[in-house]
Every structure is written in C-alpha cells, then in structure tokens.
Design a protein around this motif. Sequence first.
Motif, short mmCIF file in Angstrom:
data_model
loop_
_atom_site.label_atom_id
_atom_site.label_comp_id
_atom_site.label_asym_id
_atom_site.label_seq_id
_atom_site.Cartn_x
_atom_site.Cartn_y
_atom_site.Cartn_z
N PHE A 1 0.86 -1.18 0.00
CA PHE A 1 0.00 0.00 0.00
C PHE A 1 0.90 1.23 0.00
CE2 PHE A 1 -2.42 -3.37 2.06
CZ PHE A 1 -3.67 -3.27 1.47
N CYS B 1 -1.60 5.55 0.23
CA CYS B 1 -3.04 5.34 0.38
C CYS B 1 -3.49 5.91 1.73
CB CYS B 1 -3.38 3.86 0.30
SG CYS B 1 -3.06 3.12 -1.32
N LEU C 1 -7.16 0.18 4.86
CA LEU C 1 -6.07 -0.65 4.33
C LEU C 1 -5.94 -1.98 5.09
CD1 LEU C 1 -3.46 2.28 4.21
CD2 LEU C 1 -5.18 1.69 2.50
N ASN D 1 1.91 -7.47 4.95
CA ASN D 1 1.63 -6.34 4.07
C ASN D 1 2.57 -5.18 4.40
OD1 ASN D 1 -0.96 -7.37 2.74
ND2 ASN D 1 -1.46 -7.53 4.92
N TYR E 1 3.01 -0.97 4.39
CA TYR E 1 2.32 0.32 4.34
C TYR E 1 3.36 1.41 4.22
CZ TYR E 1 -1.44 -2.64 6.03
OH TYR E 1 -2.37 -3.65 6.16
N GLN F 1 -2.92 10.62 5.54
CA GLN F 1 -2.92 9.25 6.04
C GLN F 1 -3.76 9.19 7.33
OE1 GLN F 1 -1.98 6.68 8.14
NE2 GLN F 1 -2.36 5.24 6.50
N SER G 1 -4.55 2.83 8.77
CA SER G 1 -4.15 1.66 7.98
C SER G 1 -5.18 0.55 8.23
CB SER G 1 -2.73 1.24 8.36
OG SER G 1 -1.81 2.25 8.01
N ASN H 1 3.24 -7.39 9.68
CA ASN H 1 3.07 -6.30 8.73
C ASN H 1 4.11 -5.22 8.99
OD1 ASN H 1 0.38 -7.14 7.42
ND2 ASN H 1 -0.13 -7.16 9.61
N PHE I 1 4.81 -1.19 8.89
CA PHE I 1 4.23 0.15 8.82
C PHE I 1 5.37 1.16 8.76
CE2 PHE I 1 1.28 -2.63 11.04
CZ PHE I 1 0.08 -2.36 10.40
N VAL J 1 3.33 6.70 8.32
CA VAL J 1 2.08 5.96 8.31
C VAL J 1 1.48 6.03 9.71
CG1 VAL J 1 0.97 3.72 7.99
CG2 VAL J 1 2.84 4.42 6.47
N CYS K 1 -1.79 2.90 12.83
CA CYS K 1 -1.47 1.65 12.13
C CYS K 1 -2.56 0.59 12.29
CB CYS K 1 -0.14 1.11 12.65
SG CYS K 1 1.21 2.28 12.46
#
Length: 417
Positions: free
Chosen positions: A287, A290, A294, A307, A309, A319, A322, A337, A339, A343, A346
């Motif tokens: 991502f 974005c 998310l 993922n 971010y 932002q 997430s 994940n 971040f 970001v 989260c």
Amino acid sequence: MKKHLFSVLAFLSISSIFAVPSINPGDLPVGFASVAPKNETGITVSTKQELVSALAKGGLIYLNGTIDVSEGCLPNEAGGSTPALDSFVKENTNGAYKTYSEFQAAYAAGCKSSTKDNSSSSPESKLGSTLWKLNKAYGVKIKLNLKSDTTLIGLNDAVIKGGTIQISSVSNVIVRNITIQDGYDPFPHHEKNDGFNAQWDNIAIIGSKNVWIDHCTLEDTMLYKNVTISGGGKEKWQTYDGLCDITKGSSNVVVSYCFFKNHDKTMLIGNSTSDTGSSITVHHNRFLNCGQRLPMAALANMHIFNNSYERDKNAYYKQNASIALRGANYTVIAENNYFGGGVGYCITSSDGSKGKCYISGNVFKSRSEGSKSVSTQSAKPFTPDYDYRLDEAKDIPAILESEAGSGATVIFDGKDM
C-alpha cells in the motif's frame, strides 16, 4: 490444505529463475479462498468487445494489451471531459445538457452542504434524479461482470482502464496480473457535509465466495477537483470510490501480492457492522500513498499478514488509518506487517469497536505506533485452516517492491505466454 503451501513454494522457486515474478494459471492461493483454476486452453482477448463476450461465457481468459472500458469517456484530469463524455451526457439528458461541464456546474450549483442525494429513489436536489440516471447509465457502460468459474489473467502488462470489475453473487473467480486503473465515476452524488462521492470501485466483490485477487496493480491516475455549490462555496468532486471492496456477505476471499497506489478509501471489508461475510485473507500487498481503509474491516476471521504500508514524497491523501476495525463482530489476526515512516494509526478503531484482535510480529516506524483504541488479546481468536509461512516484517518492503503488483511473466506448461 498443504497444497496451498506447495503452491507458494513452487511460485517462489520459479520467481528466483526469472528477472520478474512469474505466475502459473494452475497456482493456488494461500488463504481462505478455495478456488479451482480452469484446466483448459483458454481464450486471449485484446478489445473491450472481445473481453465482454468472453466474460459472458466464463472459463479461462487471457487479457493482452490495454483496454479503455470507458470508450473514450475517461478524461485526462478528474472532473474534466472528453467529446465522448459530452455526447454521453447529451444523449442521456435528451439534449437538456449539451456538455458534461454544463451538467456538472448545474448539478453542483443545485446542492447545498446539507443536501442528501445518497438515495437514487429520493434525492433531495433538483437535478438529483438526472444525476442518478446518468450514473446508472454510465455504470452499464463500464461494468465488467464476471460470472462463476472465471479466471482472468493479464499478459504483456495488461491494463484495464476506466472500468469496474464486478464480482457479484458468484463463486470460483480468479483475477491475476492486471493493472486496473481509474474505476472512474463522472457522476458522483452529493452527501451531506461530505461533498460529492463516487459509486464505482476498481474491483467490487459483492455477495460472492471463493475469490482470489492476485498480483494486480490498482491505482488512480488523477486526483479530484473542487466545484462551486449553492451559495458559492467549494466542495470536492470525488470521482473515485474503492480500489477493492469486499461486501454484502462475501466470504472466502484472498487478496495477495497486489500493489495499491495513490488512493484514499482503498479497501472496505464489510459494508456495515452487520455484514454477514467472513474468512478474508489479505497478505503480501503493498500500500503506497493510500489514505485509509487498508483495509477497514468489520467481518469475522480476517487474516492480515505480511503487508507493507508506505508513503513517499508524492503522497497526496492525508494518512488517516491503515488497518481500521469497526463494530463488535470482527475477529482479526494481524501478523508481521510493516508500517513505514509517516504511516499513522497503524491498527486502529473507527468507532470504539469491541471485536477480537490479535497482533504479533509487526514493525512500526510511524508516528503512531501499535494499536490505537483497539483492545487486543494474547491468543489468536481463530485458527486459519490453511498452511502459511510468515516472512519477517522487516524484510517485507524489499520483498514486495519486486514481487507485488502486475507485470509478472505467465508460465504455462513450462513456457512463457
């Protein structure tokens, strides 16, 4: 369920041989989706007419090249027009408005900040009914409706632009290796105190099961403009909705190795806190720039892992969140994940939600580390019924920079396609 793990290991071994990632039409996902890839020769399409005809039959479909689903109605800038869009407006208003810009200005001027045009059956503004007529007619033009037992795979940097992929009330659907740009809505409706909001998603998964979205790039290429409303104020003319929304009872869905770019409200999982959908896997997605969703998640048995971010100097949207949880019915596992810097929020809640959330192995580089207003627990609230292997969170940005998104080489029976 070990076949899922074997599929991933095979994929990784193939990928190491080639300079770009490789996929095989016979691959299986890691996650809740139980899909059966089509074991057939398939058909290759390169025009909208060919694609629509093939989708009506289903089966294995290869997409080659770029298809403008809007047929020339997609402008170069948000809120702008083209000759084709002008003609569309003139035709669908019986000549009452000769250009898109003329209708846009008239509709906006008829709305106050408090105007509620959310309902197509009872809009409040003078031109609300005309707006919804145009919106629905445009939807017919740009919808790509996938039926059950359809596998759609992109070849040679395939692109779908100006359209919306609709996966509605079907099962066993696979979409892989396609860049999907600008699920664009020229006819956004006004919502009270929230400007003008769009209707169409790049991908909409609605009341469907066993769906796999993999190695796709989903993005906007335009921002939005401001228009003048009643009284002379300015409000946003927002022509985008979601990039990939999963709603209305959808279950057993996997979104993997996709690249989400330059979008605000990106992925909605569950259109309300009473949505009956469940069992969604979101893993190895990137991502970038974005703003929120998310995903925004409200369903049971959601597994969100590995993922990335990220934000860079080109970020436009603020932002806001997430992984955002809402309601009381969700059960979420968020593992490993990454971040990145800038970001915020989260793992957060939009409404003081009280579902069950387990977090482990995540890396937080942002100003708002960890969970915010989310009650977490020390044990997983459910056990995924598939085998999976976690990558270290610190390694995820590098992995996904090369692996996520479209542009993979398609390998079938050991040969490039």
